[in-house]
Design a protein around this motif. Structure first.
Motif, PDB file in Angstrom:
ATOM      1  N   LEU A 162      -6.633   6.264  -2.905  1.00 19.39           N
ATOM      2  CA  LEU A 162      -6.072   7.589  -2.676  1.00 19.39           C
ATOM      3  C   LEU A 162      -6.750   8.585  -3.621  1.00 19.39           C
ATOM      4  O   LEU A 162      -6.877   8.309  -4.813  1.00 19.39           O
ATOM      5  N   TYR A 207      -7.177   4.826   3.773  1.00 17.01           N
ATOM      6  CA  TYR A 207      -8.200   4.373   2.809  1.00 17.01           C
ATOM      7  C   TYR A 207      -9.105   3.255   3.328  1.00 17.01           C
ATOM      8  O   TYR A 207      -9.865   2.683   2.576  1.00 17.01           O
ATOM      9  N   GLU A 265       1.891   6.942  -6.674  1.00 19.39           N
ATOM     10  CA  GLU A 265       0.824   7.815  -7.179  1.00 19.39           C
ATOM     11  C   GLU A 265       1.097   9.278  -6.811  1.00 19.39           C
ATOM     12  O   GLU A 265       0.847  10.189  -7.593  1.00 19.39           O
ATOM     13  N   TRP A 266       1.617   9.474  -5.609  1.00 23.64           N
ATOM     14  CA  TRP A 266       1.904  10.841  -5.133  1.00 23.64           C
ATOM     15  C   TRP A 266       2.996  11.476  -5.998  1.00 23.64           C
ATOM     16  O   TRP A 266       2.887  12.625  -6.429  1.00 23.64           O
ATOM     17  N   VAL A 289       0.889   4.232  -2.797  1.00 23.88           N
ATOM     18  CA  VAL A 289       0.620   5.627  -2.416  1.00 23.88           C
ATOM     19  C   VAL A 289       1.781   6.534  -2.837  1.00 23.88           C
ATOM     20  O   VAL A 289       1.575   7.602  -3.437  1.00 23.88           O
ATOM     21  N   LYS A 290       3.005   6.092  -2.565  1.00 21.26           N
ATOM     22  CA  LYS A 290       4.164   6.936  -2.887  1.00 21.26           C
ATOM     23  C   LYS A 290       4.318   7.102  -4.396  1.00 21.26           C
ATOM     24  O   LYS A 290       4.638   8.176  -4.879  1.00 21.26           O
ATOM     25  N   PRO A 346       3.992   6.010   4.958  1.00 24.35           N
ATOM     26  CA  PRO A 346       4.857   6.894   4.187  1.00 24.35           C
ATOM     27  C   PRO A 346       4.787   8.330   4.696  1.00 24.35           C
ATOM     28  O   PRO A 346       3.715   8.756   5.144  1.00 24.35           O
ATOM     29  N   GLY A 360       0.828  -1.217   0.000  1.00 27.27           N
ATOM     30  CA  GLY A 360       0.000   0.000   0.000  1.00 27.27           C
ATOM     31  C   GLY A 360       0.855   1.256   0.000  1.00 27.27           C
ATOM     32  O   GLY A 360       0.592   2.208  -0.744  1.00 27.27           O
ATOM     33  N   ASN A 361       1.904   1.269   0.808  1.00 29.18           N
ATOM     34  CA  ASN A 361       2.778   2.448   0.865  1.00 29.18           C
ATOM     35  C   ASN A 361       3.474   2.689  -0.468  1.00 29.18           C
ATOM     36  O   ASN A 361       3.642   3.832  -0.891  1.00 29.18           O
ATOM     37  N   LEU A 403       4.805  11.488   2.989  1.00 31.84           N
ATOM     38  CA  LEU A 403       4.760  11.956   1.599  1.00 31.84           C
ATOM     39  C   LEU A 403       5.430  13.313   1.432  1.00 31.84           C
ATOM     40  O   LEU A 403       6.000  13.604   0.387  1.00 31.84           O
TER      41      LEU A 403
END
Lengths: 390, 218
Positions: free
Chosen positions: B92, B56, A383-384, A380-381, B38, A376-377, B40
């Motif tokens: 997300l 999420y 996509e970010w 997320v990273k 994370p 998941g991380n 970000l």
């Protein structure tokens, strides 16, 4: 078939459509697919079934089947509970073999403990797509593929390694790899040019080929679902999976088959399957493995080779997710997860200074949580980063 | 923040729990004593607070045959708490609609591991407080997992939240003593999705249930 029976079939679809037509999708690709279904249904509604001949009635019957199946995929796409982490990892593996732009991957959680599969029934029926285009001028650029997972194991990342094997079936079907291997092996045997070791290896993995009658029958009667085809397909998929997860699928295979020593019509013996994968992983010289590798490369242009990056970490023992740096490490996560499961759990206790005994279910929960969060991380990273750079 | 701590001789003394500033937090992250993953954006770490994002995964209460959420053992587990919650997931950038008076269990996007001598005090970011969402919780030293948050919309209209948005913040404090979070069995361990209350595992409830049975000759 009578037109009245076709009317019954279409009525069933209309009844289903009366609810499904209001489906709402956040994914634009699914919206487009849904709009195409609406166009076809609306066109069929205008047809007079009574003036259709038998061929035309059968054709409509198959089109309605296609519409039903499409709705089944879209309706059952359990987006609000989908384990999108495993779908992401499988999509990454799929990209090695085929453009994922051609597919819309949907997921369904089903009430069957062994229900891991890739339902590709809407993928490879080219006739239906050309019929639909011809009859209704609707073209499906993207096709639906459904990944099925057992509801109760949807968060079990140790068991989910089986899906790499299932992905192998998808690739096999797409490129018809088993069919070519089938013909090549039988031709090699028939040519009489194989040396003793090669012959012995073939008989070890396909023992029934020693029976001349069986050999001749298989040679003259290719069928994708006969014993020999099934066994080749299973070996191929095991080989395919081991490129990503090494021998982890063997762990789960031994568990679900109770290390079956005999073959069945659908599957080779577990012993042989495990050995086949080990030969590939240890690079033991093998006529069969080389044959599988060469044919796969000739058909797909993709080498059968190690496609993962090992995760060298103690993070799980320290109760924290792994920081994945490279997409290939996603596959390595499963190997790491299996290693921690198979290692003594005292390693976790010591590393994290845990003052009580860890029950098996607690370790199971922790490992699955940490694998899920590591994936998941990474998602997320990624996509970010992409959003920031665009 | 001030805490009343008991000294070994039994006397009480006001002792100041030091709030950790940006430099302290960065130092802890640098030497891997504090994990936030994370992270970000580096600027999530402010001078005195760390911003956390909405994850999420959600657990929402549902109407079913259970007449109430049963935080007692007096009904022989006839109304299990878990069956009153339903899981739902988002991606997300998706949104989650929080209805008036609804309490939803959510979790932080970030997985954390706190040092053994640092605890965290949570509060909503003021932009979200102004919309009518409140939380109040403490995270214990040594905790590891995503942070569980109970979101309640006390406004009269629904609030549409974005997954991944920084919605709450934590202030980290030095606990003045090192503890081992895993010295005793933990109900919540390495959670990455919100988990329904395990209140019925509380030993106190077992004792209270015995008293209730004794008092009622059951």
């Amino acid at each position: 078939m009578q037109s009245k029976l076709l009317e019954l079939h279409f009525s069933q679809l209309q009844f289903e459509w009366s609810k499904a037509k209001y489906n709402n999708y956040s994914d634009l690709r699914k919206k487009d697919y849904h709009t195409k279904l609406a166009t076809i249904i609306s066109a069929i509604e205008k047809e007079n079934f009574q003036i259709l001949n038998d061929t035309e009635i059968t054709q409509r019957f198959h089109v309605i089947d296609f519409l039903f199946k499409s709705l089944e995929f879209l309706n059952n796409s359990t987006t609000s509970t989908i384990p999108f982490e495993i779908v992401y990892v499988l999509s990454e593996a799929l990209k090695d073999w085929s453009s994922t732009d051609d597919y819309i991957i949907v997921t369904s959680l089903i009430n069957n403990i062994n229900g891991f599969s890739f339902d590709n029934s809407l993928m490879f029926n080219d006739f239906i797509y050309s019929d639909i285009e011809l009859l209704y001028d609707v073209k499906f650029e993207k096709k639906l593929v459904q990944i099925n997972l057992p509801l109760s194991l949807s968060r079990d990342y140790l068991a989910n390694v089986v899906l790499y094997h299932e992905l192998g079936h998808f690739i096999d079907r797409k490129f018809e790899i088993t069919r070519v291997i089938y013909i090549e092996i039988l031709n090699s045997v028939a040519s009489g040019k194989l040396n003793t070791n090669e012959q012995a290896e073939i008989l070890e993995y396909f023992p029934y080929l020693s029976d001349d009658k069986m050999f001749s029958w298989l040679k003259d009667n290719y069928n994708p679902f006969n014993l020999f085809s099934n066994h080749i397909a299973e070996y191929f998929c095991d080989l395919f999976a081991s490129q990503y997860i090494k021998n982890c699928s063997n762990h789960y295979l031994e568990y679900i088959t109770l290390n079956q020593k005999n073959y069945s019509i659908t599957h080779p013996s577990t012993t042989n399957r495990v050995n086949f994968v080990e030969m590939f992983l240890k690079r033991t010289p093998s006529f069969l493995v080389e044959h599988f590798e060469n044919i796969t490369y000739k058909i797909t242009g993709v080498n059968v080779e190690n496609k993962l990056a090992e995760v060298d970490s103690k993070n799980f023992e320290s109760l924290i997710p792994v920081e994945i740096q490279d997409g290939k490490e996603l596959h390595g996560l499963f190997i790491y997860g299996w290693k921690v499961w198979l290692d003594p759990w005292d390693n976790i206790k010591k590393q994290s200074n845990i003052g009580f005994d860890l029950s098996q279910v607690k370790v199971y929960e922790i490992l699955n949580n940490l694998i899920e969060k590591s994936i998941g991380n990474f998602i997320v990273k990624t996509e970010w980063k992409l959003a920031k750079s665009s | 923040m001030e805490t009343l701590l008991s000294k070994p001789n039994g006397s009480l003394q006001n002792q100041v729990s030091m709030i950790l500033n940006k430099e302290d937090v960065n130092k802890l992250i640098g030497n891997k004593k504090l994990v936030i993953s994370p992270l970000l954006e580096r600027d999530q770490i402010g001078e005195l607070t760390i911003d956390f994002r909405l994850g999420y995964n959600f657990l929402v209460t549902i109407h079913n045959n259970n007449p109430f959420l049963d935080a007692s053992l007096n009904n022989d587990d006839k109304f299990p708490l878990k069956s009153s919650f339903q899981e739902t997931r988002r991606l997300l950038g998706d949104t989650f609609l929080l209805h008036p008076n609804q309490t939803v269990l959510a979790s932080s996007l970030e997985y954390i591991k706190l040092p053994q001598n640092v605890y965290a005090v949570l509060s909503m970011r003021s932009s979200y407080l102004r919309m009518g969402i409140s939380i109040s919780a403490i995270v214990q030293p040594g905790y590891c997992g995503c942070i569980s948050i109970e979101l309640t919309n006390i406004n009269t209209i629904p609030i549409n939240l974005t997954i991944g948005a920084a919605i709450f913040q934590a202030r980290l404090y030095n606990a003045n003593a090192t503890t081992n979070y895993f010295a005793k069995k933990r109900k919540y361990m390495c959670q990455v999705r919100p988990v329904a209350s395990n209140v019925n595992d509380d030993n106190d409830l077992k004792e209270l249930n015995k008293i209730w049975k004794n008092n009622n000759h059951l």
